[in-house]
Design an enzyme around this catalytic site. Structure first.
Site, PDB file in Angstrom:
ATOM      1  CG  ASP A   1     -17.781   0.182 -11.392  1.00 50.42           C
ATOM      2  OD1 ASP A   1     -16.751  -0.289 -10.874  1.00 50.42           O
ATOM      3  OD2 ASP A   1     -18.805   0.432 -10.732  1.00 50.42           O
TER       4      ASP A   1
ATOM      5  NE  ARG B   1     -17.559   1.999  -8.391  1.00 51.09           N
ATOM      6  CZ  ARG B   1     -17.128   1.934  -7.139  1.00 51.09           C
ATOM      7  NH1 ARG B   1     -16.727   3.052  -6.528  1.00 51.09           N
ATOM      8  NH2 ARG B   1     -17.093   0.788  -6.492  1.00 51.09           N
TER       9      ARG B   1
ATOM     10  CG  HIS C   1      -7.303  -4.167 -13.605  1.00 52.07           C
ATOM     11  ND1 HIS C   1      -8.623  -4.519 -13.778  1.00 52.07           N
ATOM     12  CD2 HIS C   1      -7.229  -3.613 -12.368  1.00 52.07           C
ATOM     13  CE1 HIS C   1      -9.307  -4.201 -12.690  1.00 52.07           C
ATOM     14  NE2 HIS C   1      -8.488  -3.633 -11.838  1.00 52.07           N
TER      15      HIS C   1
ATOM     16  CB  SER D   1      -0.916   0.005   1.235  1.00 47.02           C
ATOM     17  OG  SER D   1      -1.657   1.205   1.306  1.00 47.02           O
ATOM     18  NE  ARG D   2      -1.106   4.556  -4.249  1.00 48.27           N
ATOM     19  CZ  ARG D   2      -1.924   5.282  -4.999  1.00 48.27           C
ATOM     20  NH1 ARG D   2      -1.433   6.167  -5.859  1.00 48.27           N
ATOM     21  NH2 ARG D   2      -3.233   5.141  -4.891  1.00 48.27           N
TER      22      ARG D   2
ATOM     23  CE1 TYR E   1       0.216  -1.194  -4.591  1.00 45.51           C
ATOM     24  CE2 TYR E   1       0.485  -0.122  -6.712  1.00 45.51           C
ATOM     25  CZ  TYR E   1      -0.178  -0.245  -5.514  1.00 45.51           C
ATOM     26  OH  TYR E   1      -1.236   0.582  -5.236  1.00 45.51           O
TER      27      TYR E   1
ATOM     28  CG  LEU F   1      -3.526  -1.961  -8.275  1.00 48.64           C
ATOM     29  CD1 LEU F   1      -2.219  -2.081  -9.040  1.00 48.64           C
ATOM     30  CD2 LEU F   1      -3.387  -0.985  -7.113  1.00 48.64           C
TER      31      LEU F   1
ATOM     32  CE  LYS G   1     -16.389  -5.308 -10.898  1.00 49.87           C
ATOM     33  NZ  LYS G   1     -16.632  -3.864 -11.161  1.00 49.87           N
TER      34      LYS G   1
END
Length: 278
Positions: free
Chosen positions: A154, A142, A61, A18-19, A40, A56, A79
């Site tokens: 989405d 989104r 992806h 994680s950032r 990562y 992510l 997905k």
């Protein structure tokens, strides 16, 4: 997904990259002993990690799935698997070269009640699939075009997936979309399938919450409410998905949702995007 991995019968949650270490610590409070890594790359270099879950933004992806496969990790990718079919094809080729397993995390496909519903359908004439809600936060990924946002990727991926699950592959696609700031906020599509069957798909990230699946057959009208997010009823499709993926990794057998299925779904999403913007 954290609870699903931790509660599964064949996987162990060992690390999170994680950032934001503080946010990661808060998320991992129920899971003592899980290590927090600051990048990562550090996660992919960790010898204790056999498989990674890639949650992510859609735009990342492909990049991080390819990196994970190159590092010898198996990947469960959220997905939609990528931004388009070309990305999905590239990811599938990378998985084949690496000899590792890659599966798209379409958890609804693992819900026993959903499988029973689809398998019970006989002689379908029309499928109507809707999935809508409101993305309220302006910073929501989104709503960010550059991160692969929009209703089609989405939630449209669900509505298209279930339509294809029931009817097969569409021969014709007609679509319209309401676009705001170059992001598709609402998308409607009519899909035509062989044997003169059809599906109507309506998805939105600017609507009241709506989620429904209706299948009209020669003899009946079948409904399933909340077809995509039902959980703890009593089944947990997230945990069932994790266990299925873990079984494929441990026994080196094909994943339950093959990549040719993910690629086919992305191809239809590509066609809807093209039709809605033409």
């Amino acid at each position: 997904m954290l609870a699903a991995i931790a509660g599964s019968n064949n996987s162990t949650l060992v690390a999170m990259a994680s950032r934001s270490p503080e946010r990661a610590r808060q998320m991992l409070e129920p899971y003592p002993g899980v290590r927090i890594l600051d990048s990562y790359d550090a996660l992919l270099a960790d010898d204790e990690v056999d498989a990674v879950y890639n949650p992510l933004p859609n735009s990342l992806h492909k990049e991080w799935t390819l990196r994970a496969l190159d590092a010898g990790k198996n990947v469960l990718c959220e997905k939609p698997i990528g931004l388009n079919a070309a990305e999905a094809e590239e990811m599938a080729a990378a998985a084949k070269r690496s000899g590792r397993h890659l599966m798209e995390a379409f958890m609804y496909r693992f819900h026993p009640a959903m499988r029973e519903f689809v398998e019970s359908i006989r002689e379908p004439l029309h499928v109507q699939a809707t999935f809508g809600f409101t993305a309220k936060d302006a910073n929501d990924i989104r709503l960010q075009r550059d991160l692969g946002g929009g209703a089609l990727l989405d939630v449209g991926c669900y509505a298209v997936s279930v339509s294809r699950w029931i009817l097969g592959e569409p021969t014709e696609v007609h679509a319209a979309a309401r676009i705001s700031n170059d992001v598709d906020m609402t998308v409607s599509a009519l899909l035509e399938f062989p044997h003169e069957t059809t599906a109507s798909v309506w998805v939105s990230i600017e609507s009241p919450e709506e989620q429904e699946l209706t299948v009209i057959t020669h003899d009946a009208v079948e409904h399933r409410t909340r077809p995509f997010t039902s959980r703890f009823d009593p089944h947990d499709p997230y945990q069932l998905m994790v266990e299925s993926f873990g079984e494929s990794v441990l026994r080196d057998k094909p994943v339950a949702l093959p990549l040719n299925e993910s690629i086919a779904n992305m191809r239809v999403l590509d066609r809807i995007r093209q039709s809605s913007r033409s």
